[in-house]
Design an enzyme around this catalytic site. Structure first.
Site, PDB file in Angstrom:
ATOM      1  N   HIS A   1       0.818  -1.215   0.000  1.00 18.45           N
ATOM      2  CA  HIS A   1       0.000   0.000   0.000  1.00 18.45           C
ATOM      3  C   HIS A   1       0.852   1.265   0.000  1.00 18.45           C
ATOM      4  CE1 HIS A   1      -3.070  -2.990   0.906  1.00 18.45           C
ATOM      5  NE2 HIS A   1      -3.749  -2.219   0.084  1.00 18.45           N
TER       6      HIS A   1
ATOM      7  N   CYS B   1      -9.179  -3.887 -10.691  1.00 19.50           N
ATOM      8  CA  CYS B   1      -8.714  -2.666 -10.022  1.00 19.50           C
ATOM      9  C   CYS B   1      -7.352  -2.847  -9.356  1.00 19.50           C
ATOM     10  CB  CYS B   1      -9.746  -2.188  -9.005  1.00 19.50           C
ATOM     11  SG  CYS B   1     -10.036  -3.388  -7.701  1.00 19.50           S
TER      12      CYS B   1
ATOM     13  N   ASP C   1      -4.128  -8.588  -4.239  1.00 19.89           N
ATOM     14  CA  ASP C   1      -4.303  -9.639  -3.236  1.00 19.89           C
ATOM     15  C   ASP C   1      -4.492 -10.998  -3.880  1.00 19.89           C
ATOM     16  OD1 ASP C   1      -4.045  -8.577  -0.627  1.00 19.89           O
ATOM     17  OD2 ASP C   1      -5.814  -7.359  -1.025  1.00 19.89           O
TER      18      ASP C   1
ATOM     19  N   GLU D   1     -10.680 -11.185  -4.702  1.00 16.78           N
ATOM     20  CA  GLU D   1      -9.236 -11.071  -4.441  1.00 16.78           C
ATOM     21  C   GLU D   1      -8.726 -12.252  -3.612  1.00 16.78           C
ATOM     22  OE1 GLU D   1      -8.481  -7.319  -2.516  1.00 16.78           O
ATOM     23  OE2 GLU D   1     -10.225  -7.477  -1.241  1.00 16.78           O
TER      24      GLU D   1
HETATM   25  C1  PEP Z   1      -6.214  -5.469  -4.723  1.00 14.39           C
HETATM   26  O1  PEP Z   1      -6.006  -6.261  -3.804  1.00 14.39           O
HETATM   27  O2  PEP Z   1      -5.912  -5.698  -5.914  1.00 14.39           O
HETATM   28  C2  PEP Z   1      -6.841  -4.159  -4.452  1.00 14.39           C
HETATM   29  C3  PEP Z   1      -7.199  -3.362  -5.424  1.00 14.39           C
HETATM   30  O3  PEP Z   1      -6.994  -3.798  -3.151  1.00 14.39           O
HETATM   31  P1  PEP Z   1      -5.803  -3.279  -2.207  1.00 14.39           P
HETATM   32  O4  PEP Z   1      -4.592  -3.077  -3.078  1.00 14.39           O
HETATM   33  O5  PEP Z   1      -6.258  -2.018  -1.577  1.00 14.39           O
HETATM   34  O6  PEP Z   1      -5.645  -4.401  -1.239  1.00 14.39           O
HETATM   35 MG    MG Z   2      -6.973  -5.959  -1.907  1.00 14.34          MG
END
Ligand code: PEP
Ligand code: MG
Length: 579
Positions: free
Chosen positions: A194, A507, A460, A436
């Protein structure tokens, strides 16, 4: 240190920065040592006891919380930590050392703890060796209280610099002031952590895995950071500087050129329409959304609202944010993901007990289903905002049907409460399911009919499918979305989504990587949601493809056996496209 030194790291976020370094350290690192005037010694002693009291208070409130949640074992451990803080080593010995050495409290405390650690290291008994960890934990807490005033946050930096750190936390990056921070260089970090996502959202060049030397000397050297190639150059020669200044200018012109496409729609040469939306973590990014031609928000990471803060935002605070979001986005949809707390995103909150494997623990929807009040507060705020624009709700980390149904039921309860109170909201607000976790991908035939839309979180999905921690840079050679298992899971989700007539978006970070664009389109994905700075390049990539070619590529790639073969096929297709 005047000669040019080139350090090769791992590129996280592209862009060139030229500037001076600033060493940003975590509270427990780099404790300075200095002498204290005689008349200030009592102040240092008082400061120490205040840090002890604060640490004890932290632990006691944490312990109460554990007991309320039935975590008796954890509460016992915390109880023993509180006891340790009463130990004469922690009180009398540290006080005596401050008085006799006449040095700053942090330094004296750290050296006393160093002696304790050394003694523990010599003991072979496993019980006592374990107690060392308790001492280390407490010591870290006390140091962070002692250094609270002294430590600057990335928000407070007042002059332009390149931030060097051992590691950054998501809240450090969330607070980073982009007006003054030109780049990040860290010793450890990973591509889809993140921290990396946040740096990309803010457009801050970022290189990790750099074993940098001591840089913050009286006259700090000049530094070049090339976030695209992962190169960090210390003391560049005049020639290198000139080359990079020209390179930087060229890159800026390229981005300006790409932005021209923002007025056009995201469709392939043969007219296949894609929805290109944005992942938003901070409100500031919304200004770029329209400028870069994004069609709405495909993922609003709501948990970033409180990263780095000490309390959860109230319903009213959240409502104002979500309302502003949907109003700013206008006619397009804003997909608001419910809090995805846990993993590396805990901020200052201790909602769950300390877990051995936080990524496999009480995270995201699991936590929200336990913390009902929090969850309902957020849902009320989203629903209220849905009266002002196109809001959708997205549930993160769904691993099975029960979680999805339970989450939807909580939404229904909140809807009834709002209805009873006469508060307006969109009664048919879409509710989507994030895919995910591999178990969710494998049962998409069951989940898709119960969802308004599906959103594939590849960051994820890759981590869980391949059993590789997304934040562990030492394992990054195994962390790849081009593993055939990941692509098969994506294909499965898209096929089931299509069968159920539901929109499927991606995403995760691969959506923002132009190497994967053709493949994702060919697999049948309807929407790509990417960080705002990536919108222009992805839109241009889409506009240079055909759906026919994309389907052929996807078909071919699905026959390949290794990530290396798949990467080679994607690279060849990308180069053939002339991108
Ligand atoms: C993901 O896991 O691809 C996602 C978009 O969520 P995050 O990166 O916030 O875990
Ligand atoms: Mg995620």
């Amino acid at each position: 240190m005047n000669r040019e030194i080139r350090l090769q790291g791992y590129p996280i976020c592209p862009g060139i920065a030229i500037g001076r370094p600033f060493l940003f350290s975590a509270p427990e690192e780099d404790v300075p040592e200095f002498l204290v005037a005689d008349d200030k010694i009592q102040f240092e002693v008082d400061r120490y006891y205040q840090a002890l009291r604060r640490s004890r208070k932290d632990l006691m409130s944490l312990q109460r919380r554990m007991l309320q949640e039935g975590g008796e074992e954890a509460a016992d451990i915390l109880g023993s930590h509180i006891e340790i803080m009463r130990d004469p080593i922690m009180t009398v010995k540290v006080e005596q050392a401050i008085r006799s050495e006449g040095k700053n409290t942090e330094y004296v405390f750290k050296s006393v703890m160093g002696e304790v650690e050394e003694k523990f290291q010599r003991i072979t008994d496993i019980f006592f060796r374990e107690r060392l960890k308790d001492f280390q934990d407490i010591s870290r807490r006390i140091i962070s209280h002692l250094r609270q005033k002294e430590r600057c946050t990335l928000k407070q930096l007042a002059y332009r610099c390149i931030v060097f750190a051992h590691e950054l936390s998501p809240s450090d990056t969330a607070e980073a002031n982009t007006d003054v921070i030109d780049a990040f260089v860290t010793r450890s970090g990973a591509e889809t952590s993140h921290v990396a996502i946040m740096a990309r959202a803010k457009g801050i060049p970022f290189v990790t895995n750099v074993d940098f030397p001591v840089l913050c000397t009286a006259s700090p050297p000049q530094i070049i950071v090339d976030g695209g190639s992962g190169l960090v150059i210390i003391n560049p020669t005049g020639r290198t500087l000139q080359e990079y200044r020209e390179f930087e200018q060229k890159q800026r012109q390229e981005v300006e050129g790409l932005c021209k496409s923002s007025l056009f729609s995201a469709e392939t040469i043969d007219g296949y329409p894609l929805r290109l939306s944005a992942n938003i973590e901070m409100f500031k990014e919304l200004d770029m959304l329209h400028q870069y031609g994004g069609e709405g928000v495909g993922l609003f990471r709501s948990e970033y609202l409180f990263l780095g803060k000490d309390s959860f935002p109230s319903e009213e605070e959240q409502f104002l944010v979500y309302k502003q979001l949907v109003e700013k986005v206008g006619n397009h949809t804003s997909v608001i993901r419910t809090f995805d707390i846990g993993g590396d995103k805990l901020g200052n909150f201790h909602l769950s007990r300390q877990e051995q494997n936080p990524y496999l623990g009480c995270r995201a929807i699991r936590l929200m289903l336990k913390e009902r009040t929090l969850f309902k507060t957020q849902l009320r705020a989203i629903l209220r905002a849905s009266a002002f624009g196109e809001a959708s709700i997205l549930f993160p980390m769904i691993s099975g049907l029960n979680e999805l149904l339970e989450a939807k039921m909580v939404v229904e309860t909140v809807k009834e409460e709002l209805l009873a109170a006469g508060i307006p909201f969109n009664r048919t607000i879409p509710m989507g399911c994030m895919i995910e976790v591999p178990s969710a991908a494998l049962i998409c035939d069951i989940l898709a009919p119960e969802s308004s839309f599906l959103s594939i979180g590849t960051n994820d999905l890759v981590q869980y499918a391949l059993a590789v921690d997304r934040g562990n840079s030492a394992m990054s050679y195994l962390y790849t979305p081009s593993h055939p298992s990941v692509l098969r899971l994506i294909k499965m989700v898209v096929d089931e989504g299509n069968r159920a007539g539901k929109n499927v978006s991606v995403c995760g970070e691969i959506a923002a990587n132009p190497l994967y664009t053709e493949l994702l389109i060919g697999l049948g994905v309807h929407e790509l949601s990417v960080s705002t700075p990536a919108l222009p390049v992805i839109k241009n990539t889409i506009r240079g493809l055909t759906i026919v070619g994309a389907r052929e590529l996807a078909e071919h790639v699905l026959t390949l056996s290794t990530p290396q073969e798949i990467d080679a096929a994607l690279t060849a297709a990308f180069q053939k496209g002339g991108k």
